[in-house]
Design a protein around this motif. Structure first.
Motif: not given
Length: 404
Positions: A72-90
């Motif tokens: 999810n990236n809707i503003q109300q859900c931030r911050p997310q978890r695990g984005l720095n683990e992604a080798k590729v983020l789309y």
């Protein structure tokens, strides 16, 4: 007798003199030079890259089948978890102008919390389907389901509405987050699903997902302009920014929020700002799918047009590649669902050599091209971001409710 002996002695001396004169060579040529040793050729360095980053595999590397997770990236859900683990983020626009993430991960046995996990959209599935990852999400649009069925994706399609693949974080609920912003998965939940379905997770990609520069060779110096600040407009309320950090050789990510303006994108797991070595901005024709009706709530009432977005991958398009503070204009190509996303130089004739590292891939509406910008160190691209507008955040949430 003496005469015979004298004759024999004279003959012997004559033969000796003849042999010495006839077989003599110059004194400087009596030594034959030793053959010079052939130099030992240098062994060809082994090239066995991590298929998602192009880097050399570290000791104990555990790649296997990758995992793609909708985030999810809707503003109300931030911050997310695990984005720095992604080798590729789309990232791409979905309904109502909001964007969604899809992270591509490896080593599923050691993943921390990833999420909030959200529903699938076809523009993401079509990009990663050729890699045959485990595709994790909660819910999906009907169009996405059609693509999944057409690909005969079977148990690799992991829908949290059909199987338990996440947990709900009650601590987040207590902080005021809506329930749909509190679902997370991790290695424990993924392992349970893999064991239950008997998924072959040892299946590793046989080649890298991009045309990476060989890690045994020097990195490629991009030939374009200096680009240390990047501004990407997905819609009026969803904008992504990157600022190049020379210390880490990464583009550090920030996002616009209607409530707070531009703030760093932070991974809630490690409290660190999210960053990537490579940034791709790909412009595509994005438009709403026609609405045939049938978007019903649990009581059978029509919720209206969900505004699902169609990304036209048919012919590819214009893009930009950022690395090490420089930028090159490129072309991208995709085509059918079973074809991989690939990049070339601007002419379209030569495969683009990409430096090893993690990557962000933004798929951006061509209608927003005029708002796209990148600058050198003297300017910050986020300076043109709009002022905060709390009313827009409420509108985004309402659009997501209709689509779900």
């Amino acid at each position: 007798m003496k005469r015979v002996f004298a004759l024999v002695l004279a003959l012997a001396l004559t033969l000796t003199a003849f042999t010495a004169c006839g077989g003599s060579k110059p004194s400087g040529s009596t030594t034959t030079p030793a053959a010079s040793a052939e130099p030992t050729p240098e062994p060809t360095p082994v090239y066995d890259p991590d298929p998602l980053t192009g880097r050399e595999k570290p000791a104990g590397f555990n790649g296997g089948r990758p995992v793609a997770i909708m985030i999810n990236n809707i503003q109300q859900c931030r911050p997310q978890r695990g984005l720095n683990e992604a080798k590729v983020l789309y990232e791409s626009k979905v309904e109502g102008g909001i964007t969604r993430f899809m992270g591509l991960f490896e080593d599923y046995e050691n993943l921390p919390d990833i999420g909030p996990v959200r529903s699938a959209r076809d523009q993401f599935f079509r990009v990663i389907m050729p890699f045959q990852p485990l595709y994790v999400h909660i819910g999906r649009s009907g169009i996405t389901q059609q693509y999944i069925d057409d690909a005969d994706y079977g148990d690799l399609n992991v829908d949290g509405n059909d199987t338990t693949i996440t947990y709900w974080d009650q601590n987040r609920r207590n902080q005021g987050f809506a329930q749909e912003h509190t679902a997370y998965t991790n290695s424990e939940w993924l392992q349970k699903y893999v064991d239950k379905k008997g998924i072959d997770m040892d299946r590793e990609l046989t080649s890298p997902i991009f045309d990476f520069v060989n890690y045994n060779e020097p990195v490629r110096a991009l030939g374009g302009e200096t680009a240390t600040s990047i501004g990407i407009t997905h819609s009026q309320s969803y904008r992504t920014y990157f600022d190049y950090d020379t210390a880490t050789s990464k583009y550090m990510m920030s996002q616009y929020s209607s409530a707070r303006g531009v703030t760093p994108t932070v991974d809630e797991n490690d409290k660190e700002q999210v960053g990537f070595n490579n940034v791709f901005v790909l412009f595509a024709d994005i438009s709403a799918y026609p609405y045939p009706g049938g978007n019903l709530d649990k009581n059978g009432n029509d919720k209206g047009d969900p505004d699902y977005q169609k990304v036209d991958y048919t012919f590819g398009g214009l893009g930009y590649y950022f690395n090490n503070g420089k930028c090159e204009k490129i072309r991208w190509f995709k085509g059918a669902t079973n074809e991989v996303l690939r990049f070339t130089d601007e002419s379209g004739s030569t495969s683009l050599k990409i430096n090893p590292g993690t990557s962000y891939v933004g798929i951006v509406d061509l209608d927003e091209y005029e708002k796209f910008e990148y600058t050198g160190p003297e300017t910050d691209a986020s300076i043109s971001a709009p002022a905060a507008n709390p009313d827009a955040a409420a509108s985004d949430a309402a659009a997501e409710k209709v689509a779900e």
